[in-house]
Design a protein around this motif. Structure first.
Motif, PDB file in Angstrom:
ATOM      1  N   PRO A  83       0.801  -1.228   0.000  1.00  0.00           N
ATOM      2  CA  PRO A  83       0.000   0.000   0.000  1.00  0.00           C
ATOM      3  C   PRO A  83       0.831   1.274   0.000  1.00  0.00           C
ATOM      4  O   PRO A  83       0.393   2.299  -0.534  1.00  0.00           O
ATOM      5  CB  PRO A  83      -0.816  -0.125   1.299  1.00  0.00           C
ATOM      6  CG  PRO A  83      -0.899  -1.596   1.551  1.00  0.00           C
ATOM      7  CD  PRO A  83       0.413  -2.170   1.076  1.00  0.00           C
ATOM      8  N   PHE A  84       2.019   1.223   0.580  1.00  0.00           N
ATOM      9  CA  PHE A  84       2.889   2.408   0.595  1.00  0.00           C
ATOM     10  C   PHE A  84       3.222   2.827  -0.832  1.00  0.00           C
ATOM     11  O   PHE A  84       3.155   4.005  -1.184  1.00  0.00           O
ATOM     12  CB  PHE A  84       4.161   2.098   1.371  1.00  0.00           C
ATOM     13  CG  PHE A  84       5.094   3.264   1.529  1.00  0.00           C
ATOM     14  CD1 PHE A  84       4.927   4.171   2.559  1.00  0.00           C
ATOM     15  CD2 PHE A  84       6.148   3.453   0.648  1.00  0.00           C
ATOM     16  CE1 PHE A  84       5.786   5.249   2.710  1.00  0.00           C
ATOM     17  CE2 PHE A  84       7.020   4.524   0.784  1.00  0.00           C
ATOM     18  CZ  PHE A  84       6.842   5.425   1.822  1.00  0.00           C
ATOM     19  N   PHE A  85       3.578   1.841  -1.665  1.00  0.00           N
ATOM     20  CA  PHE A  85       3.963   2.160  -3.040  1.00  0.00           C
ATOM     21  C   PHE A  85       2.744   2.428  -3.922  1.00  0.00           C
ATOM     22  O   PHE A  85       2.827   3.205  -4.881  1.00  0.00           O
ATOM     23  CB  PHE A  85       4.833   1.043  -3.608  1.00  0.00           C
ATOM     24  CG  PHE A  85       6.071   0.808  -2.789  1.00  0.00           C
ATOM     25  CD1 PHE A  85       6.972   1.832  -2.575  1.00  0.00           C
ATOM     26  CD2 PHE A  85       6.306  -0.417  -2.187  1.00  0.00           C
ATOM     27  CE1 PHE A  85       8.103   1.646  -1.788  1.00  0.00           C
ATOM     28  CE2 PHE A  85       7.422  -0.619  -1.403  1.00  0.00           C
ATOM     29  CZ  PHE A  85       8.330   0.413  -1.198  1.00  0.00           C
ATOM     30  N   VAL A  86       1.629   1.798  -3.607  1.00  0.00           N
ATOM     31  CA  VAL A  86       0.383   2.110  -4.313  1.00  0.00           C
ATOM     32  C   VAL A  86       0.024   3.576  -4.078  1.00  0.00           C
ATOM     33  O   VAL A  86      -0.351   4.311  -5.013  1.00  0.00           O
ATOM     34  CB  VAL A  86      -0.761   1.188  -3.842  1.00  0.00           C
ATOM     35  CG1 VAL A  86      -2.095   1.635  -4.436  1.00  0.00           C
ATOM     36  CG2 VAL A  86      -0.468  -0.265  -4.226  1.00  0.00           C
ATOM     37  N   THR A  87       0.163   4.031  -2.825  1.00  0.00           N
ATOM     38  CA  THR A  87      -0.121   5.430  -2.499  1.00  0.00           C
ATOM     39  C   THR A  87       0.873   6.361  -3.179  1.00  0.00           C
ATOM     40  O   THR A  87       0.499   7.422  -3.705  1.00  0.00           O
ATOM     41  CB  THR A  87      -0.064   5.631  -0.983  1.00  0.00           C
ATOM     42  OG1 THR A  87      -1.029   4.780  -0.367  1.00  0.00           O
ATOM     43  CG2 THR A  87      -0.346   7.069  -0.605  1.00  0.00           C
ATOM     44  N   MET A  88       2.138   5.957  -3.183  1.00  0.00           N
ATOM     45  CA  MET A  88       3.164   6.770  -3.843  1.00  0.00           C
ATOM     46  C   MET A  88       2.826   6.949  -5.324  1.00  0.00           C
ATOM     47  O   MET A  88       2.942   8.040  -5.885  1.00  0.00           O
ATOM     48  CB  MET A  88       4.521   6.078  -3.669  1.00  0.00           C
ATOM     49  CG  MET A  88       5.697   6.847  -4.221  1.00  0.00           C
ATOM     50  SD  MET A  88       7.242   6.007  -3.797  1.00  0.00           S
ATOM     51  CE  MET A  88       7.454   6.519  -2.090  1.00  0.00           C
ATOM     52  N   LYS A  89       2.379   5.876  -5.950  1.00  0.00           N
ATOM     53  CA  LYS A  89       2.009   5.936  -7.376  1.00  0.00           C
ATOM     54  C   LYS A  89       0.846   6.896  -7.579  1.00  0.00           C
ATOM     55  O   LYS A  89       0.850   7.700  -8.529  1.00  0.00           O
ATOM     56  CB  LYS A  89       1.643   4.528  -7.855  1.00  0.00           C
ATOM     57  CG  LYS A  89       1.270   4.439  -9.329  1.00  0.00           C
ATOM     58  CD  LYS A  89       0.999   2.978  -9.702  1.00  0.00           C
ATOM     59  CE  LYS A  89       0.490   2.836 -11.128  1.00  0.00           C
ATOM     60  NZ  LYS A  89       0.236   1.405 -11.469  1.00  0.00           N
ATOM     61  N   LYS A  90      -0.154   6.860  -6.694  1.00  0.00           N
ATOM     62  CA  LYS A  90      -1.294   7.771  -6.814  1.00  0.00           C
ATOM     63  C   LYS A  90      -0.844   9.231  -6.696  1.00  0.00           C
ATOM     64  O   LYS A  90      -1.312  10.107  -7.424  1.00  0.00           O
ATOM     65  CB  LYS A  90      -2.340   7.459  -5.741  1.00  0.00           C
ATOM     66  CG  LYS A  90      -3.070   6.134  -5.957  1.00  0.00           C
ATOM     67  CD  LYS A  90      -4.071   5.886  -4.824  1.00  0.00           C
ATOM     68  CE  LYS A  90      -4.807   4.562  -5.045  1.00  0.00           C
ATOM     69  NZ  LYS A  90      -5.726   4.268  -3.910  1.00  0.00           N
ATOM     70  N   GLY A  91       0.090   9.478  -5.761  1.00  0.00           N
ATOM     71  CA  GLY A  91       0.594  10.837  -5.589  1.00  0.00           C
ATOM     72  C   GLY A  91       1.322  11.326  -6.827  1.00  0.00           C
ATOM     73  O   GLY A  91       1.162  12.486  -7.246  1.00  0.00           O
ATOM     74  N   ALA A  92       2.117  10.441  -7.432  1.00  0.00           N
ATOM     75  CA  ALA A  92       2.843  10.819  -8.644  1.00  0.00           C
ATOM     76  C   ALA A  92       1.884  11.051  -9.801  1.00  0.00           C
ATOM     77  O   ALA A  92       2.047  11.998 -10.581  1.00  0.00           O
ATOM     78  CB  ALA A  92       3.846   9.718  -8.996  1.00  0.00           C
ATOM     79  N   GLN A  93       0.867  10.202  -9.925  1.00  0.00           N
ATOM     80  CA  GLN A  93      -0.094  10.354 -11.023  1.00  0.00           C
ATOM     81  C   GLN A  93      -0.873  11.670 -10.890  1.00  0.00           C
ATOM     82  O   GLN A  93      -1.103  12.354 -11.890  1.00  0.00           O
ATOM     83  CB  GLN A  93      -1.057   9.166 -11.039  1.00  0.00           C
ATOM     84  CG  GLN A  93      -0.406   7.864 -11.496  1.00  0.00           C
ATOM     85  CD  GLN A  93      -1.288   6.647 -11.318  1.00  0.00           C
ATOM     86  OE1 GLN A  93      -2.097   6.592 -10.384  1.00  0.00           O
ATOM     87  NE2 GLN A  93      -1.149   5.668 -12.209  1.00  0.00           N
ATOM     88  N   ALA A  94      -1.259  12.002  -9.660  1.00  0.00           N
ATOM     89  CA  ALA A  94      -2.017  13.242  -9.453  1.00  0.00           C
ATOM     90  C   ALA A  94      -1.176  14.461  -9.817  1.00  0.00           C
ATOM     91  O   ALA A  94      -1.651  15.394 -10.483  1.00  0.00           O
ATOM     92  CB  ALA A  94      -2.485  13.326  -8.002  1.00  0.00           C
ATOM     93  N   GLN A  95       0.102  14.455  -9.377  1.00  0.00           N
ATOM     94  CA  GLN A  95       0.964  15.605  -9.670  1.00  0.00           C
ATOM     95  C   GLN A  95       1.291  15.669 -11.160  1.00  0.00           C
ATOM     96  O   GLN A  95       1.359  16.753 -11.753  1.00  0.00           O
ATOM     97  CB  GLN A  95       2.254  15.508  -8.848  1.00  0.00           C
ATOM     98  CG  GLN A  95       3.099  16.787  -8.892  1.00  0.00           C
ATOM     99  CD  GLN A  95       2.375  17.978  -8.287  1.00  0.00           C
ATOM    100  OE1 GLN A  95       1.779  17.867  -7.213  1.00  0.00           O
ATOM    101  NE2 GLN A  95       2.394  19.115  -8.988  1.00  0.00           N
ATOM    102  N   ALA A  96       1.502  14.493 -11.787  1.00  0.00           N
ATOM    103  CA  ALA A  96       1.803  14.458 -13.224  1.00  0.00           C
ATOM    104  C   ALA A  96       0.638  15.021 -14.030  1.00  0.00           C
ATOM    105  O   ALA A  96       0.844  15.734 -15.026  1.00  0.00           O
ATOM    106  CB  ALA A  96       2.103  13.027 -13.653  1.00  0.00           C
ATOM    107  N   ALA A  97      -0.597  14.737 -13.617  1.00  0.00           N
ATOM    108  CA  ALA A  97      -1.764  15.281 -14.314  1.00  0.00           C
ATOM    109  C   ALA A  97      -1.788  16.801 -14.224  1.00  0.00           C
ATOM    110  O   ALA A  97      -2.100  17.494 -15.197  1.00  0.00           O
ATOM    111  CB  ALA A  97      -3.044  14.683 -13.723  1.00  0.00           C
ATOM    112  N   LYS A  98      -1.423  17.326 -13.044  1.00  0.00           N
ATOM    113  CA  LYS A  98      -1.396  18.789 -12.872  1.00  0.00           C
ATOM    114  C   LYS A  98      -0.311  19.426 -13.729  1.00  0.00           C
ATOM    115  O   LYS A  98      -0.493  20.513 -14.279  1.00  0.00           O
ATOM    116  CB  LYS A  98      -1.137  19.129 -11.394  1.00  0.00           C
ATOM    117  CG  LYS A  98      -2.263  18.786 -10.454  1.00  0.00           C
ATOM    118  CD  LYS A  98      -1.878  19.171  -9.026  1.00  0.00           C
ATOM    119  CE  LYS A  98      -2.954  18.769  -8.030  1.00  0.00           C
ATOM    120  NZ  LYS A  98      -2.543  19.087  -6.638  1.00  0.00           N
TER     121      LYS A  98
END
Length: 330
Positions: free
Chosen positions: A29-44
């Motif tokens: 889950p730590f890396f799943v969350t990290m991936k979500k954070g990166a995807q959100a910032q990449a979209a911005k």
């Protein structure tokens, strides 16, 4: 098909800068969350984010292949949580020579300056906080504690060593060489075992150590999945109520375990911030050529850590599980 192969086929090159994220696994889950954070910032930021992961914790080969894929794609750079802090360095060096920016997330490379920058929890402090809490919790019993250490892998990667040694310093154990696990001679140490950072590994390691030392009354775990496995082993042995268990992570399941009194305390870290800051730094590199760097005089950028417990101890700063739940991940 491997996780690497699946990830390499995702997305498309439409002129946006390509940035990679390579995590240890795509299940923790730590890396799943990290991936979500990166995807959100990449979209911005208008970034074409490509994601990769090792098949299991410790899988260096898949991470090397991911780096080679990103170089072939013409990526601007990538973020990586290394499965082997030392073995991955030659591939990192090749990427930097090819002009890519490299940011380590969560776990430092060995040597740390092999990456342009590192965004991470201060893992030594994370371990030290739960060690200080455990020492205060046991009070006079701390002098005669029987302590089990549930570490990560036999490779002694930096995050493993730093948390383990931080716990020892916080508890008042002479760490001998602070860069090495297992060279201490404190009689309170009942033993070490490795968990691969997973619940199954934590359970097996705890079972092994209980067979060796049935009087264990304090358990340090590298992370919350390992701690969850250890709790199941302690519960099966009828010792769940008599053993103090501490860990590092601060994920939502871990915070709930603190609230449910399965975990005494955990050190909460912030993977969303690590990933979003990493994307922003490489985006800046893509647009300005300014390579990411650590703060002056430091070998990493500290993304923060907070001790979470509902049993605060005098002299040890902490927040309760309400705060932990508001800031947890996973």
């Amino acid at each position: 098909m491997s996780a690497v192969g699946l990830a390499a086929c995702s997305g498309g090159n439409d002129g946006r800068p390509i940035i990679g994220l390579i995590t240890k696994t795509d299940t923790n889950p730590f890396f799943v969350t990290m991936k979500k954070g990166a995807q959100a910032q990449a979209a911005k930021d208008g970034i074409d984010l490509r994601t990769f992961a090792g098949k299991i914790d410790g899988d260096n080969e898949s991470q090397v292949t991911a780096i080679e894929n990103l170089m072939a794609l013409g990526a601007e750079g990538f973020m990586i949580t290394p499965n082997d802090s030392r073995a991955i360095v030659p591939a990192i060096d090749r990427a930097k020579e090819a002009g890519l920016a490299v940011i380590a997330l969560d776990t430092q490379l060995d040597p740390a300056d092999a990456a342009d920058s590192t965004f991470a929890t201060d893992n030594f402090t994370a371990g030290k906080l739960v060690g200080e809490w455990a020492r205060a919790k046991l009070g006079d019993q701390a002098q005669d504690a029987h302590i089990a250490f549930l570490d990560l892998t036999p490779d002694q990667v930096s995050v493993d060593v730093q948390r383990d040694q931080g716990f020892m310093e916080g508890f008042g154990i002479d760490t001998a060489d602070p860069n090495r696990i297992g060279d201490e001679n404190d009689p309170r140490i009942s033993g070490h075992d490795v968990t691969d950072g997973a619940a199954e590994g934590g359970r097996t390691a705890m079972e092994n150590l209980l067979q060796r030392e049935p009087d264990i009354n304090l358990v340090y775990a590298i992370n919350e999945p390992a701690a969850a496995g250890a709790y199941e082993a302690l519960k099966a042995a009828g010792k769940a109520e008599s053993v103090v268990l501490v860990a590092v992570d601060g994920g939502c399941p871990g915070v709930q375990s603190v609230k449910d009194l399965q975990l005494g305390a955990t050190s909460q870290q912030y993977p969303l911030k690590m990933a979003s800051d990493g994307v922003t730094a490489i985006s800046k590199f893509a647009s300005t050529g300014a390579r990411p760097s650590n703060p002056a005089g430091q070998d990493f950028t500290d993304t923060g850590v907070t001790l979470i417990t509902d049993d605060p101890q005098s002299g040890v700063e902490s927040k309760d599980t309400t705060f932990g739940a508001e800031n947890c991940w996973g």
